[in-house]
Write a protein that holds these residues in place. Structure first.
Motif, PDB file in Angstrom:
ATOM      1  N   TYR A   4       0.815  -1.220   0.000  1.00 41.68           N
ATOM      2  CA  TYR A   4       0.000   0.000   0.000  1.00 41.68           C
ATOM      3  C   TYR A   4       0.844   1.263   0.000  1.00 41.68           C
ATOM      4  O   TYR A   4       0.392   2.322  -0.411  1.00 41.68           O
ATOM      5  N   ARG A  34       3.408   1.600  -1.947  1.00 43.69           N
ATOM      6  CA  ARG A  34       3.581   1.832  -3.379  1.00 43.69           C
ATOM      7  C   ARG A  34       2.324   2.505  -3.959  1.00 43.69           C
ATOM      8  O   ARG A  34       2.417   3.418  -4.778  1.00 43.69           O
ATOM      9  N   THR A  35       1.145   2.041  -3.480  1.00 46.31           N
ATOM     10  CA  THR A  35      -0.092   2.681  -3.923  1.00 46.31           C
ATOM     11  C   THR A  35      -0.083   4.174  -3.599  1.00 46.31           C
ATOM     12  O   THR A  35      -0.465   5.000  -4.424  1.00 46.31           O
ATOM     13  N   HIS A  42       2.489   6.174  -3.174  1.00 46.83           N
ATOM     14  CA  HIS A  42       3.391   6.901  -4.071  1.00 46.83           C
ATOM     15  C   HIS A  42       2.744   7.059  -5.438  1.00 46.83           C
ATOM     16  O   HIS A  42       2.865   8.115  -6.064  1.00 46.83           O
TER      17      HIS A  42
END
Lengths: 570, 331
Positions: free
Chosen positions: B230, B232-233, B235
């Motif tokens: 999450y 990465r989500t 970003h």
């Protein structure tokens, strides 16, 4: 795109040119390690800082690669959206979903409109839900709402349906097309599943070893592949219409290792039609006669390769007459999870309710159902790994414990033991020299080189690991082999290899098999009988072709209707 | 939630009864005669026996024990042999100073842990000093640290006072007994600053070890959270690194450090006894010290009960904080 790991250069992408036009859906297809996820992440500018990128990525007029972090962030915020593979882990578990969408959407009205648009029922009430209170399908819809919130020009969807059940997958795929029509965004759909790509995409781009093999409109490319690799993928695809009586046509060999240096065509080592020219000179991506797209093959040898692969894949070998031993009988089996109390509470749950099942010696049975159907619990109960609440499990014959093969072969090996040591553990009664002998026999049987015995599992590729796990299971031939989703983490060509191996082994060694899968096509190929489960009960039992051909239960019918199929030229 | 609190309260009661029992059992094993000591070594046997009877110490131990529990329920811990007052009143007089010291130390430990943990993750310059701190901070016992602090900041640099709560005679009294709070209520900034200067050394001696332990756990837990999908989500959503840290990552990383905080703060309450003695801090730790030397069992039992209750209270707060941080935990 090059990573450096432990001093070795890993080339994830080796020179890819791809243009996506506004409003277009491009399916990016390839096996694991082909570089498809890296391509998606580089478009988002989200690759780790250690990655060296040559060339350019331009989104909406802005070059991502050379831009500073603030520019990239602005680009991601305004022009790009992303949907990742696992909706269970891709949302912040400690924030209400309404706020997570709000961070991009900016107003509650916009959040409601988005949640409504992605098909979340009763959106107003759902705003205050946490991610763990939603099903996988709903979570992936929330991800899509977040991705679309800023009305992006391009959405990168990385394996968005791989973690979902087939019925949910079908709904989410339909949603992607609707969203493209409603929001007008282009979509880059990264997937290893040709069926998924062909259901949704306008164009398909086949990636192999960091290079584009073939690209063009979906239908023509899949119907008349010009590149041998595309043709091989199509041939080894496990479809509902595949021939059950012969082995699946598969491409031999291992995928390109990212550290290797390739001069010629990167598919040449595995291509049955490769010539000296292929090994010397890399073919350019060029127009082909089969369709309007491009392919990188000197000979446009797709059709030729498909023919050869099918010819090589012969019928199954002779079947060992099954002894009377093996098999299992399950009577009125129930498993009830009482639900935990205390700090991390959970609800009580009936995983299995009075299930009856008998597997004859030498028979192969597939258990099919969606997550939560109880199929894995039943398998674990048979294996003796799950204590039943009531009912009985009786193993046939000598009552030897069955062997088990798991979905994630990597984590089923102790990290610090070599593959050889794992295999030897299964035959402790033999003297050392004979143990060694048996290990190399087992590896050979699975088509693995003898060196594999000396390495640890994490040094192997995904396909090799699953084969090593199989070798461990059959080094001492079991009476009953239990397989828990052994192919669902593998891409098409590796999955076909494992299915072929399982089919051959059970015919050679004569063991009975219970095969848990959510994939109806794989179930049909592998098993004599299919058992369909939902909510802890068996709803349909029958011969494989009958269950697939004339399903009688409405649930089975809905499962079948959801399987993304590729209509083929065959 | 209510159920959780009820269960916790019952558990606390169990802990307290067990503590009292332990103190009573220990009494039989301790040599010496505190009653004789209290009436004077030259007193006649009759006087000692009378005093013993007056205090109820002539009865068999189980009877004393039941009587003590009965009294405790009514809010009295019995008469202290040393001071001659009800232990309850003694503790009432000494407790505010301890609450001030322990509370300040807990805040210091929490804030320090947060700072160390976050800096060790987000700042590359702090990474190396953080490693030294993690090893050093974990291996220094609080009494040694107290002596080092006194040597450096009082003896060598003369920056901070050595002992007590304040040097000012005119310090306001009441209503809370906490000097920092009372001085503000009476608008006496000079007292506030003086009290704060007196607090810094003992509080640092108490807080450093827990702060380092909390920071260390927070660091590894943050590093793990930063690897999660999450993040990465987030970003990909275009959030700034600051928003990712403060709005998302930190809350997700709190569970393990909070558990560690519960453990460490319990130990901190024990450390108070020693640190108060070193800094002559007029709290229940100092009171306990003197009572132990006198063999004053009722005072010891009283302080033990208060510290035990404080331990249960702090850990209940930690559990509540954990549930507040992670919505998947339901109490």
């Amino acid at each position: 795109m090059t990573f450096t790991r432990e001093g070795r250069e890993l080339r994830a992408l080796r020179g890819v040119d791809l243009a996506i036009t506004p409003g277009e859906i491009v399916g990016l297809v390839g096996e694991s390690g082909s570089g498809k996820t890296v391509l998606g992440l580089s478009t988002l500018g989200l690759l780790p800082k250690t990655a060296q990128i040559e060339g350019t990525v331009t989104v909406d007029g802005v070059e991502v690669n050379g831009a500073d972090e603030a520019t990239r962030r602005r680009l991601r915020r305004r022009s790009l959206g992303a949907v990742f593979q696992d909706p269970m882990t891709s949302l912040d578990p400690t924030m209400r979903i309404g706020r997570q969408v709000h961070e991009v959407a900016g107003s509650t009205a916009a959040v409601l409109h988005l949640l409504d648009a992605v098909g979340i029922p009763d959106a107003q009430r759902r705003l205050r839900d946490f991610p763990h209170e939603l099903s996988g399908g709903l979570r992936q819809r929330v991800m899509l709402a977040i991705a679309l919130a800023a009305r992006p020009r391009l959405v990168i969807a990385d394996e968005p349906t791989t973690a979902l059940d087939v019925t949910v997958q079908a709904q989410v795929l339909t949603l992607f097309r609707q969203m493209r029509d409603e929001f007008g965004c282009a979509i880059l759909l990264v997937t290893h599943d040709l069926g998924v790509a062909s259901t949704v995409a306008d164009r398909i781009c086949v990636l192999y070893g960091g290079l584009i093999s073939e690209i063009g409109a979906v239908r023509p490319v899949l119907d008349h592949p010009a590149h041998p690799y595309t043709a091989a993928l199509m041939a080894s695809r496990i479809g509902l219409d595949a021939d059950r009586h012969s082995q699946l046509p598969i491409i031999a060999g291992e995928p390109v290792h990212p550290s290797s240096d390739i001069r010629g065509c990167n598919f040449a080592p595995r291509c049955p039609a490769a010539t000296a020219l292929c090994r010397e000179q890399r073919p350019a991506l060029a127009a082909v006669s089969q369709h309007d797209g491009l392919a990188a093959c000197h000979f446009e040898a797709g059709q030729e390769v498909a023919r050869r692969l099918s010819a090589v894949a012969g019928p199954w070998g002779t079947t060992t007459t099954a002894s009377n031993e093996g098999g299992v009988s399950v009577r009125q089996l129930s498993v009830h999870f009482p639900g935990r109390r205390g700090l991390r509470r959970s609800k009580p749950f009936d995983a299995l309710s009075e299930v009856d099942l008998s597997v004859a010696a030498g028979e192969a049975v597939a258990l099919v159902g969606e997550s939560g159907s109880g199929k894995t619990t039943l398998l674990r109960a048979i294996a003796g790994l799950q204590e039943p609440t009531s009912g009985s499990v009786t193993l046939g014959g000598r009552g030897r414990r069955p062997q088990m093969v798991f979905q994630d072969a990597g984590s089923s090996f102790t990290p610090w033991l070599t593959v050889g040591q794992h295999l030897e553990e299964r035959v402790p009664h033999l003297p050392t020299a004979m143990r060694r002998e048996r290990v190399s026999q087992a590896l050979e049987r699975l088509g693995l080189p003898a060196e594999v015995a000396r390495v640890r599992a994490q040094q192997l590729s995904g396909g090799q690991r699953q084969r090593a796990a199989l070798a461990r299971a059959v080094i001492e031939p079991p009476d009953l082999l239990l397989c828990d989703e052994p192919i669902s983490a593998l891409d098409a060509s590796l999955a076909a290899t494992v299915l072929n191996l399982l089919g051959r082994l059970r015919r050679e060694l004569g063991f009975a098999m219970v095969f848990v899968t959510h994939d109806l096509a794989a179930a049909r190929l592998v098993a004599d009988r299919i058992i369909v489960m939902t909510r802890g009960r068996i709803v349909e039992v029958g011969a494989s072709d009958t269950v697939i051909g004339q399903p009688s239960n409405p649930y089975t019918q809905s499962l079948l209707a959801s399987v993304p199929e590729v209509a083929t030229c065959r | 939630m209510l159920r959780f609190l009820a269960v916790r309260a019952l558990g606390a009661l169990g802990v307290l009864v067990a503590l009292v029992t332990a103190v009573f059992v220990l009494q039989t094993a301790v040599p010496g005669d505190p009653v004789r000591a209290s009436v004077g070594l030259n007193a006649s046997d009759e006087v000692v026996a009378q005093e013993r009877e007056r205090l109820g110490l002539d009865k068999p131990l189980p009877t004393q024990y039941v009587g003590y529990l009965g009294q405790a329920v009514q809010g009295s811990f019995g008469e202290s042999l040393r001071t001659g007052r009800d232990v309850r009143d003694d503790i009432g007089a000494f407790l505010p100073a301890t609450i001030e010291l322990a509370g300040f130390s807990i805040l210091l430990a929490g804030a320090g842990g947060l700072l160390i943990g976050i800096l060790a993750v987000v700042s590359s310059r702090f990474a190396a000093p953080a490693r030294v701190l993690f090893v050093g901070g974990a291996s220094v016992p609080s009494f040694l640290l107290a002596l080092i602090l006194i040597y450096v900041f009082y003896f060598k640099l003369s920056w901070l006072p050595l002992s007590g709560r304040t040097n000012l005679d005119s310090a306001p009294e009441g209503p809370t007994g906490l000097l920092l709070v009372d001085s503000l209520l009476h608008v006496r900034l000079d007292v506030f600053v003086d009290a704060l200067r007196h607090l810094i050394l003992p509080a640092t001696a108490l807080a450093l070890v827990p702060a380092v332990a909390i920071g260390r756990v927070l660091r590894s837990s943050l590093i793990e959270v930063y690897r999660a999908d999450y993040i990465r989500t987030l970003h990909a959503k275009g959030l700034t690194p600051r928003a990712v840290l403060w709005k998302h990552a930190l809350r997700n990383a709190l569970s393990a450090p909070l558990t560690m905080a519960g453990l460490q703060l319990g130990l901190l309450l024990g450390g108070v006894v020693i640190v108060e003695a070193i800094f002559a801090w007029p709290g229940i730790g100092l009171y306990l010290n003197q009572s132990i030397q006198f063999g004053d069992l009722r005072a010891i039992a009283g302080v033990t009960l208060v510290v035990g209750a404080g331990y249960v209270f702090v850990n209940t707060l930690v559990d509540l904080a954990q549930a507040a941080a992670d919505p998947r935990i339901r109490l």
